[in-house]
Design a protein around this motif. Structure first.
Motif, PDB file in Angstrom:
ATOM      1  N   GLY A 161       0.907  -1.118  -0.051  1.00 30.74           N
ATOM      2  CA  GLY A 161      -0.123  -0.015   0.171  1.00 30.74           C
ATOM      3  C   GLY A 161       0.719   1.331   0.033  1.00 30.74           C
ATOM      4  N   MET A 162       1.910   1.178   0.746  1.00 37.64           N
ATOM      5  CA  MET A 162       2.583   2.334   0.734  1.00 37.64           C
ATOM      6  C   MET A 162       3.514   2.605  -0.742  1.00 37.64           C
ATOM      7  SD  MET A 162       5.815   3.002   3.607  1.00 37.64           S
ATOM      8  CE  MET A 162       6.558   1.545   3.315  1.00 37.64           C
ATOM      9  N   ALA A 163       3.967   1.439  -1.331  1.00 43.15           N
ATOM     10  CA  ALA A 163       4.518   1.329  -2.625  1.00 43.15           C
ATOM     11  C   ALA A 163       3.527   2.348  -3.528  1.00 43.15           C
ATOM     12  CB  ALA A 163       4.787   0.249  -3.096  1.00 43.15           C
ATOM     13  N   PHE A 164       2.400   1.673  -3.538  1.00 37.34           N
ATOM     14  CA  PHE A 164       1.228   2.291  -4.354  1.00 37.34           C
ATOM     15  C   PHE A 164       1.113   3.905  -4.120  1.00 37.34           C
ATOM     16  CE2 PHE A 164      -3.084   3.566  -5.334  1.00 37.34           C
ATOM     17  CZ  PHE A 164      -3.193   2.972  -6.849  1.00 37.34           C
ATOM     18  N   ALA A 208       4.154   5.519  -5.744  1.00 33.75           N
ATOM     19  CA  ALA A 208       4.192   5.548  -6.912  1.00 33.75           C
ATOM     20  C   ALA A 208       3.373   6.533  -7.707  1.00 33.75           C
ATOM     21  CB  ALA A 208       3.813   4.125  -7.492  1.00 33.75           C
ATOM     22  N   LYS A 209       2.239   6.802  -7.112  1.00 36.76           N
ATOM     23  CA  LYS A 209       1.322   7.838  -7.372  1.00 36.76           C
ATOM     24  C   LYS A 209       1.794   9.359  -7.198  1.00 36.76           C
ATOM     25  CE  LYS A 209      -2.133   5.606  -8.848  1.00 36.76           C
ATOM     26  NZ  LYS A 209      -2.621   5.507 -10.354  1.00 36.76           N
ATOM     27  N   LEU A 210       2.403   9.647  -6.289  1.00 31.61           N
ATOM     28  CA  LEU A 210       3.070  10.818  -5.669  1.00 31.61           C
ATOM     29  C   LEU A 210       4.380  11.151  -6.364  1.00 31.61           C
ATOM     30  CD1 LEU A 210       2.717  10.677  -1.878  1.00 31.61           C
ATOM     31  CD2 LEU A 210       1.370  12.014  -3.517  1.00 31.61           C
ATOM     32  N   SER A 211       5.318  10.295  -6.731  1.00 35.91           N
ATOM     33  CA  SER A 211       6.316  10.481  -7.446  1.00 35.91           C
ATOM     34  C   SER A 211       6.426  10.116  -8.767  1.00 35.91           C
ATOM     35  CB  SER A 211       7.761   9.513  -6.882  1.00 35.91           C
ATOM     36  OG  SER A 211       7.401   8.195  -7.216  1.00 35.91           O
ATOM     37  N   GLY A 212       5.486   9.522  -9.390  1.00 35.63           N
ATOM     38  CA  GLY A 212       5.393   9.320 -10.692  1.00 35.63           C
ATOM     39  C   GLY A 212       6.089   8.073 -11.186  1.00 35.63           C
ATOM     40  N   THR A 213       6.979   7.410 -10.132  1.00 33.90           N
ATOM     41  CA  THR A 213       7.775   6.477 -10.475  1.00 33.90           C
ATOM     42  C   THR A 213       6.684   5.169 -10.880  1.00 33.90           C
ATOM     43  OG1 THR A 213       9.346   7.311  -8.851  1.00 33.90           O
ATOM     44  CG2 THR A 213       9.589   4.923  -9.358  1.00 33.90           C
ATOM     45  N   ASP A 214       7.376   4.261 -11.646  1.00 31.49           N
ATOM     46  CA  ASP A 214       6.560   2.920 -11.917  1.00 31.49           C
ATOM     47  C   ASP A 214       6.409   2.228 -10.507  1.00 31.49           C
ATOM     48  OD1 ASP A 214       8.685   0.509 -12.511  1.00 31.49           O
ATOM     49  OD2 ASP A 214       9.543   2.576 -12.684  1.00 31.49           O
ATOM     50  N   PHE A 215       5.317   1.623 -10.534  1.00 32.86           N
ATOM     51  CA  PHE A 215       4.826   0.680  -9.390  1.00 32.86           C
ATOM     52  C   PHE A 215       6.068  -0.558  -9.160  1.00 32.86           C
ATOM     53  CE2 PHE A 215       2.593  -2.937  -7.395  1.00 32.86           C
ATOM     54  CZ  PHE A 215       2.323  -2.298  -6.041  1.00 32.86           C
ATOM     55  N   LYS A 216       6.559  -0.954 -10.123  1.00 33.19           N
ATOM     56  CA  LYS A 216       7.595  -1.996  -9.808  1.00 33.19           C
ATOM     57  C   LYS A 216       8.651  -1.484  -9.035  1.00 33.19           C
ATOM     58  CE  LYS A 216       8.039  -3.199 -14.042  1.00 33.19           C
ATOM     59  NZ  LYS A 216       8.350  -3.831 -15.381  1.00 33.19           N
ATOM     60  N   THR A 217       9.096  -0.265  -9.392  1.00 31.92           N
ATOM     61  CA  THR A 217      10.222   0.206  -8.702  1.00 31.92           C
ATOM     62  C   THR A 217      10.054   0.545  -7.405  1.00 31.92           C
ATOM     63  OG1 THR A 217      11.216   1.217 -10.641  1.00 31.92           O
ATOM     64  CG2 THR A 217      12.031   2.310  -8.808  1.00 31.92           C
ATOM     65  N   ALA A 218       8.830   1.277  -7.299  1.00 32.57           N
ATOM     66  CA  ALA A 218       8.508   1.714  -5.996  1.00 32.57           C
ATOM     67  C   ALA A 218       8.167   0.526  -5.082  1.00 32.57           C
ATOM     68  CB  ALA A 218       7.049   2.552  -5.938  1.00 32.57           C
ATOM     69  N   LEU A 219       7.606  -0.491  -5.439  1.00 34.08           N
ATOM     70  CA  LEU A 219       7.495  -1.817  -4.709  1.00 34.08           C
ATOM     71  C   LEU A 219       8.820  -2.487  -4.228  1.00 34.08           C
ATOM     72  CD1 LEU A 219       5.425  -3.733  -3.437  1.00 34.08           C
ATOM     73  CD2 LEU A 219       5.245  -5.121  -5.842  1.00 34.08           C
ATOM     74  N   SER A 275       8.762   7.309   3.454  1.00 34.47           N
ATOM     75  CA  SER A 275       8.433   5.847   3.478  1.00 34.47           C
ATOM     76  C   SER A 275       9.126   4.883   4.460  1.00 34.47           C
ATOM     77  CB  SER A 275       8.678   4.994   1.943  1.00 34.47           C
ATOM     78  OG  SER A 275       9.864   5.317   1.622  1.00 34.47           O
ATOM     79  N   GLY A 276      10.266   5.557   4.945  1.00 36.46           N
ATOM     80  CA  GLY A 276      11.141   4.786   5.777  1.00 36.46           C
ATOM     81  C   GLY A 276      10.288   5.160   7.226  1.00 36.46           C
ATOM     82  N   LEU A 277       9.987   6.356   7.253  1.00 41.39           N
ATOM     83  CA  LEU A 277       9.251   6.664   8.741  1.00 41.39           C
ATOM     84  C   LEU A 277       8.116   5.866   8.687  1.00 41.39           C
ATOM     85  CD1 LEU A 277       9.715  10.419   8.772  1.00 41.39           C
ATOM     86  CD2 LEU A 277      10.729   8.721  10.394  1.00 41.39           C
ATOM     87  N   LEU A 278       7.245   5.884   7.533  1.00 36.62           N
ATOM     88  CA  LEU A 278       6.038   4.973   7.826  1.00 36.62           C
ATOM     89  C   LEU A 278       6.084   3.609   7.990  1.00 36.62           C
ATOM     90  CD1 LEU A 278       3.839   6.348   4.892  1.00 36.62           C
ATOM     91  CD2 LEU A 278       3.403   6.640   7.270  1.00 36.62           C
TER      92      LEU A 278
END
Length: 364
Positions: free
Chosen positions: A95-98, A101-112, A278-281
């Motif tokens: 959920g955090m990666a999703f 990905a939405k906030l940064s414009g990074t693809d979901f695979k990289t964020a995950l 994301s690290g803090l979360l």
């Protein structure tokens, strides 16, 4: 390498004078990171992986000492909770990666892959094998997460929030074995003759594990070899003097400090800010799950937090050793998470990525 060693020693000595938690891990890591960026232009900082591996073997041996028959029996009683906690943690990370990905414009695979709470080595290897993944972003995100956990978890553990002194009445079962381990007199003379057979087995298991591509071989190999000697052969491993543990921390910390290369990043501020957030979360999530774990079992809160903190087993093992937490339980939960992520997560991610690729191609 000499310059890296001097920088690491200065960083460790400074953090020791400041009475910082695990000074010989955090100090060298931050000192080498800063030194390599400030002074690395004139001559390169280097730290061979073989030196890091030697430190991993030492930490692995220390963890293996805590894997007694009592500890394994106690961990077997918590198998369901281990599965529950790792599944909840992975869902939280997805959920955090999703969101990232939405906030940064990074693809979901990289964020995950940047959010997966696995060992750094395994996650980077998976990132390199997966097409379309930005390995640099995954590396920076994972290293920042690891550094934040190494820095923040000790602060939380030592804070008045949960207390930094061990409460022997708050642990059960496996704590007996850990107490015996920590209260053993760790002297140089006490290393022999036990180290004459424990050292070759630890090193041999590390090298063998590396040959067969065993996950985190230089950590798990010695831990398993040491545990087998104690469980099956009835031998008692000698406790290590503090100098060994400090040296192992320095070997690992200096290596981690050189992993971070922020100059290779695009949109550095946004990427680093999201990585820190994301690290803090992730730390907050681990804190919440640790509170849940203490409700399920009579576990000391720092032990639960170190068991579920998404850092490497070596770092969490070092912290557990420092605060006299239940090292065998920390190692058990971290080991289970590591194996689960190494064996179960890659096939699941490949299946997920394959389906997403088919959907995008069908839409096209």
């Amino acid at each position: 390498m000499g310059k890296t060693l001097i920088t690491a020693l200065l960083g460790g000595a400074l953090f020791m004078l400041l009475h910082a938690p695990i000074p010989w891990l955090i100090g060298p890591m931050l000192a080498v990171l800063i030194g390599s960026k400030v002074f690395g232009r004139t001559s390169a900082y280097r730290w061979p992986s073989s030196v890091r591996n030697a430190g991993m073997i030492t930490v692995g041996y220390t963890i293996g000492l805590a894997m007694t028959a009592t500890a394994l029996a106690e961990m077997s009683h918590q198998l369901l909770s281990m599965v529950l906690m790792i599944v909840l943690l992975l869902l939280f990370c997805a959920g955090m990666a999703f969101a990232v990905a939405k906030l940064s414009g990074t693809d979901f695979k990289t964020a995950l892959l940047g959010s997966v709470p696995g060992g750094l080595t395994q996650v980077l290897a998976l990132a390199e094998e997966t097409k379309g993944v930005n390995v640099t972003i995954v590396t920076v995100t994972q290293v920042i997460r690891l550094m934040m956990i190494i820095v923040c978890i000790p602060i939380i553990v030592f804070s008045p929030l949960i207390g930094g002194t061990h409460d022997t009445g708050g642990t059960v079962g496996v704590a007996v074995a850990v107490e015996q381990l920590h209260h053993a007199v760790a002297t140089w003379s006490g290393l022999f003759p036990g180290m004459l057979w424990f050292a070759p087995v630890a090193i041999g298991c590390a090298l063998l594990g590396s040959r067969v591509n065993f996950p985190t071989a230089y950590l798990l190999g010695p831990a398993i070899g040491t545990a087998v000697l104690q469980l099956l052969c009835g031998l008692e491993g000698p406790a290590l003097p503090a100098l060994f543990i400090d040296a192992a921390q320095l070997m690992i910390g200096a290596y981690v400090g050189l992993l971070l290369k922020p100059e290779q990043l695009e949109n550095k501020l946004r990427t680093i800010s999201l990585a820190v957030g994301s690290g803090l979360l992730l730390i907050v999530g681990a804190w919440g799950f640790s509170l849940l774990l203490t409700k399920l079992y009579p576990i000391w809160l720092p032990t639960a937090l170190l068991s579920l903190a998404p850092g490497g087993m070596d770092q969490m093992g070092i912290i557990a050793h420092e605060i006299d937490a239940d090292l065998s339980m920390v190692a058990g939960y971290q080991l289970f998470r590591m194996f689960f992520i190494f064996f179960a997560v890659p096939p699941l991610l490949r299946l997920l990525f394959r389906r997403s690729l088919k959907r995008s191609s069908s839409k096209g």
